[in-house]
Design a protein around this motif. Structure first.
Motif, PDB file in Angstrom:
ATOM      1  N   THR A  58       0.823  -1.216  -0.049  1.00 56.44           N
ATOM      2  CA  THR A  58       0.015   0.134  -0.009  1.00 56.44           C
ATOM      3  C   THR A  58       0.920   1.400  -0.162  1.00 56.44           C
ATOM      4  N   ASN A  59       0.417   2.422  -0.318  1.00 58.03           N
ATOM      5  CA  ASN A  59       0.804   3.752  -0.450  1.00 58.03           C
ATOM      6  C   ASN A  59      -0.228   4.896   0.121  1.00 58.03           C
ATOM      7  N   TYR A  60       0.244   5.560   0.534  1.00 55.30           N
ATOM      8  CA  TYR A  60      -0.797   6.736   1.088  1.00 55.30           C
ATOM      9  C   TYR A  60      -0.007   7.850   0.960  1.00 55.30           C
ATOM     10  N   ALA A  61      -0.728   9.087   0.769  1.00 51.64           N
ATOM     11  CA  ALA A  61      -0.449  10.207   0.849  1.00 51.64           C
ATOM     12  C   ALA A  61      -0.271  10.712   2.345  1.00 51.64           C
ATOM     13  N   ASP A  62       0.621  11.752   2.590  1.00 57.15           N
ATOM     14  CA  ASP A  62       1.024  11.962   3.872  1.00 57.15           C
ATOM     15  C   ASP A  62      -0.055  12.676   4.696  1.00 57.15           C
ATOM     16  N   SER A  63      -1.194  13.226   3.718  1.00 64.54           N
ATOM     17  CA  SER A  63      -2.080  14.050   4.494  1.00 64.54           C
ATOM     18  C   SER A  63      -3.116  13.098   5.151  1.00 64.54           C
ATOM     19  N   VAL A  64      -3.000  11.723   4.632  1.00 60.98           N
ATOM     20  CA  VAL A  64      -4.297  10.621   4.979  1.00 60.98           C
ATOM     21  C   VAL A  64      -3.516   9.630   5.912  1.00 60.98           C
ATOM     22  N   LYS A  65      -2.212   9.628   6.073  1.00 59.10           N
ATOM     23  CA  LYS A  65      -1.613   8.595   6.857  1.00 59.10           C
ATOM     24  C   LYS A  65      -2.115   8.505   8.202  1.00 59.10           C
ATOM     25  N   GLY A  66      -2.394   7.259   8.756  1.00 61.84           N
ATOM     26  CA  GLY A  66      -2.629   7.049   9.958  1.00 61.84           C
ATOM     27  C   GLY A  66      -4.329   7.368  10.045  1.00 61.84           C
ATOM     28  N   ARG A  67      -5.007   7.835   9.157  1.00 61.43           N
ATOM     29  CA  ARG A  67      -6.498   7.924   9.129  1.00 61.43           C
ATOM     30  C   ARG A  67      -7.075   7.084   8.226  1.00 61.43           C
ATOM     31  N   PHE A  68      -6.660   6.890   6.983  1.00 61.58           N
ATOM     32  CA  PHE A  68      -7.248   6.287   5.991  1.00 61.58           C
ATOM     33  C   PHE A  68      -6.443   4.979   5.861  1.00 61.58           C
ATOM     34  N   THR A  69      -7.165   3.847   5.535  1.00 59.71           N
ATOM     35  CA  THR A  69      -6.818   2.552   5.170  1.00 59.71           C
ATOM     36  C   THR A  69      -7.450   1.936   3.996  1.00 59.71           C
TER      37      THR A  69
END
Length: 126
Positions: A58-69
Motif C-alpha cells: 500500500t501507499n498513502y498520501a502524507d495528508s491521510v496517513k494514519g487516518r485512511f486505510t
C-alpha cells in the motif's frame, strides 16, 4: 465493458468515519494497482492511496496517513477506502482508478490510468 463504480460517499461531521467502495467489473484485474484520488472544488486531482491487486503493498498520501486505510477483496473485485477522523479538508469527490502493471508507489501520480470511476462525493462539515 470495464467499469469502476464508487459508492459510500455522503455528508459527515468532522471526526466521523466513512468507508468508500470501488466495485470493479468487466475484466480480470490481476496485475493492476488500484488507487484512490480526490478532487476538491477549484483544486487539482490528488493522490490519496493505492494498493496492488494482491493486497500486499500500500501507499498513502502524507495528508491521510494514519487516518485512511485501503483494503482489497479479490473475491468481490472490490477495493475499499476506510476513512477515519475525517476533517473538513477531506471534502472532495473521491475517484477510484486502475493501472496495469503499476506498483502502489507508482500510483502516487494520477497519470497513465487505464480506468477511472465517476466518483463519489464526500462532504465533511466542521
Amino acid at each position: 465493458q470495464v467499469q469502476l463504480v464508487e459508492s459510500g460517499g455522503g455528508l459527515v461531521q468532522a471526526g466521523e468515519s466513512l468507508r468508500l467502495s470501488c466495485a470493479a467489473s468487466g475484466r480480470t484485474f490481476s496485475g493492476y494497482a488500484m488507487g484512490w484520488y480526490r478532487q476538491a472544488p477549484g483544486k487539482e486531482r490528488e493522490f490519496v492511496g493505492a494498493i496492488n491487486w494482491s493486497g500486499g503493498t500500500t501507499n498513502y498520501a502524507d495528508s491521510v496517513k494514519g487516518r485512511f486505510t485501503i483494503a482489497i477483496d479479490n473475491a468481490k473485485n472490490t477495493v475499499y477506502l476506510q476513512m477515519n477522523s475525517l476533517k473538513p479538508e477531506d471534502t472532495a469527490v473521491y475517484y477510484c482508478a486502475a493501472r496495469l502493471y503499476a506498483t502502489a508507489q507508482a500510483m502516487g501520480v494520477p497519470n497513465g490510468m487505464n480506468y477511472w470511476g465517476k466518483g463519489t462525493l464526500v462532504t465533511v462539515s466542521s
